[in-house]
Enzyme design. Structure first.
Site, short mmCIF file in Angstrom:
data_model
loop_
_atom_site.label_atom_id
_atom_site.label_comp_id
_atom_site.label_asym_id
_atom_site.label_seq_id
_atom_site.Cartn_x
_atom_site.Cartn_y
_atom_site.Cartn_z
N ASP A 36 32.49 60.03 50.09
CA ASP A 36 31.46 60.52 50.77
C ASP A 36 31.58 62.11 50.52
OD1 ASP A 36 29.64 61.12 52.94
OD2 ASP A 36 30.20 59.21 53.61
N GLU A 72 22.02 60.97 50.92
CA GLU A 72 21.60 60.45 52.18
C GLU A 72 20.44 61.06 52.43
OE1 GLU A 72 22.94 60.03 56.71
OE2 GLU A 72 23.57 61.99 55.64
N HIS A 95 26.74 53.21 59.23
CA HIS A 95 27.63 53.75 60.29
C HIS A 95 26.91 54.35 61.26
CE1 HIS A 95 27.47 56.94 57.50
NE2 HIS A 95 27.98 57.85 58.54
N ASP A 96 25.64 54.60 60.82
CA ASP A 96 24.79 55.66 61.91
C ASP A 96 23.40 54.74 62.68
OD1 ASP A 96 26.06 57.85 61.26
OD2 ASP A 96 24.82 58.25 59.49
N ASP A 129 26.22 63.36 51.76
CA ASP A 129 25.97 63.54 53.21
C ASP A 129 24.68 64.40 53.46
OD1 ASP A 129 26.76 62.63 56.03
OD2 ASP A 129 26.88 64.80 56.10
#
Ligand code: NOJ
Length: 524
Positions: free
Chosen positions: A99, A264, A325-326, A201
């Site tokens: 990430d 993302e 994870h969000d 990200d």
């Protein structure tokens, strides 16, 4: 299937490192834990792991606040542990994606500590500093995605700095060439250590309006939404200059051979697909998050698939994400029965699937009592559904062991034990077995990987489509409803059904019955 890159043929599995496997009893997952579970992933049949941030961090946002881009947080291990992880993964034929968090650092990163030291510090311009408005308040109306103003006052130097997320996550200034060079060095640091690619990200937030204009109000705002939805993010996201940065990241990766750059990006499809780059020189895959918020209705999904397929530029490779994870877990969004349908959908659509850890067990959102809340998004904006702890609860390895085998210590989040890898392992009807069979079917049927997608249609609650490659044709039917359904199908043989005992059955040319929440793949 050799003309495709590995990331086009493969399936990506996201690991949230705090919650995958603890090896030292501190209640938090770590690299050695992940390494010890890589053989499970190889057997599952995925091809790459993407690991959420593992860098040194004060953990204000659980690693998305990076204090050193070129090291490992002691909580997760060391660079030597990371090498072992990469070596073991590569031995097993698994790729490793990291990430990359370039939009903001931690406020404890030495770059920011220098930047905030004085107005004339050489790194002052590495972050976004502005004078107060004439009334002494923030320089403009920009809002943080974690609630409140996005501007934090720094009394020592008499200016505000911008943070799209927490005040502990100051945004870097991507208009500064030194920042770009430093971040490019970061990419190469990890590429030199064998990393196969990155998930970047908040890629669409990197550059902000050069004039710092106020964002306009959002007429579609509804009470209960997070603060930043009060505004249209016209000047804080998706700025035209971002594409040049994406191109430059891609060029860095390309110099290392077949690497993958994933962005993302939460944007509507027409804007999203621009991140592939005008000449296919942008992100290899801007994440396609449409399924995360989809209404679970055959007609809506059919439209979504067709619209996405037709919006993709010619060179672009599609992808689909079912969980991360969000966002709430798929089994909690659509229920246990439909989560099986969703598994078939994810692994039969055209494009690279990304699977979130634990979804292969049908894990549901954990129950987090108020005193167990960890996520800053929930702590700052309580009660409006922004909390992400429920989808971050630890992986359930063995229901018979304390903490389901995740840790021998006190787990950082509660561990559910209603199911586990161990429970589902030998059970042919389990979710885990379904995922294993689907992944095996993808490996052995080129049409699922490189076939075109054709005849996408909805008949009531049933979604159907075909995948064609050379002379192979597959027909996929998903009953997204809770009742029996009759559906017109071509003649064929069932390769896989979510119902037991149906594999190998013949489909007649004409009306065939699908049980409630049945999904099947047939060779036609
Ligand atoms: C997106 C990440 O997925 C999320 O977990 C994080 O809070 C924000 N970016 C800020 O880095």
């Amino acid at each position: 299937m050799s003309e495709l890159a590995w990331w086009q043929r493969g399936v990506i599995y996201q690991i949230y490192p705090r919650s995958f496997q603890d090896s030292n009893g501190d209640g938090i997952g770590d690299l050695a834990g992940i390494t010890s579970r890589l053989s499970y992933l190889a057997e599952l049949g995925v091809n790459a792991v993407w690991i959420s941030p593992i860098y040194p961090s004060p953990m204000a946002d659980f690693g998305y606040d990076v204090a050193d881009y070129c090291n490992i947080d002691p909580m997760f291990g060391t660079l030597a542990d990371f090498k072992q992880l990469v070596d073991r993964a590569h031995d097993l034929g698994l790729k490793v994606l990291l990430d990359f968090v370039p939009n903001h650092s931690s406020d404890r990163h030495p770059w920011f500590e220098e930047s905030r030291a004085s107005r004339d510090n050489p790194k002052r311009d590495w972050y976004l500093w502005r004078d107060p408005a004439p009334d002494g308040g923030p320089p403009n109306n920009w809002l943080s995605r974690m609630g409140g103003s996005a501007w934090e006052w720094d009394a020592r130097t008499g200016q505000y700095y911008y943070h799209a997320f927490l005040r502990e996550q100051p945004d870097l200034n991507w208009r500064n060439p030194q920042v770009r060079r430093a971040m490019d060095d970061v990419l190469r640091f990890w590429l030199d250590r064998g990393v196969d690619g990155f998930r970047v990200d908040v890629l669409w937030l990197l550059i902000k309006d050069a004039q710092f204009r106020d964002n306009p109000p959002n007429p579609a705002y509804e009470p209960g939404q997070p603060d930043h939805h009060l505004q249209v993010q016209r000047y804080t996201e998706d700025q035209p200059e971002v594409h040049e940065i994406v191109r430059s990241m891609r060029a860095t990766l390309d110099a290392y051979g077949e690497r993958v750059l994933i962005g993302e990006i939460y944007l509507p499809v027409p804007q999203l697909v621009r991140y592939y780059g005008a000449n296919g020189d942008g992100a290899d895959m801007p994440f396609n998050f449409q399924l995360l918020n989809a209404t679970w209705h055959a007609g809506d999904i059919a439209r979504m698939i067709a619209d996405y397929d037709s919006a993709l530029p010619e060179h672009a490779w599609p992808n689909w994400v079912l969980g991360n994870h969000d966002n709430p877990r798929v089994a909690s969004r659509v229920g246990a029965a439909q989560a099986r349908v969703a598994a078939v959908l994810l692994l039969t659509l055209r494009g690279t699937p990304t699977l979130y850890y634990g979804d292969e067990l049908g894990m549901t959102d954990g129950v987090i009592s108020p005193d167990q809340v960890q996520d800053p998004a929930e702590l700052r904006q309580p009660g409006i559904g922004q909390g992400r702890d429920p989808e971050r609860t630890p992986m359930q390895w063995d229901a018979a062991l304390p903490n389901a085998g995740f840790t021998t210590g006190r787990s950082w989040l509660p561990v559910a034990t209603e199911t586990s890898v161990q429970t589902q392992d030998g059970d042919a009807s389990s979710m885990l077995s379904l995922y294993r069979r689907l992944l095996e079917l993808r490996r052995s049927n080129a049409a699922l990987v490189q076939g075109s997608i054709e005849h996408v249609a909805a008949y009531g609650d049933v979604l159907t489509y075909e995948r064609h490659y050379r002379n192979q044709r597959l027909w996929i039917a998903l009953n997204m409803g809770a009742a029996d359904a009759q559906v017109q199908s071509p003649a064929g043989i069932v390769l896989l059904s979510t119902l037991p005992g149906r594999d190998g059955q013949r489909l007649v040319n004409g009306m065939n019955r699908l049980a409630p929440a049945e999904a099947l793949i047939a060779s036609i």
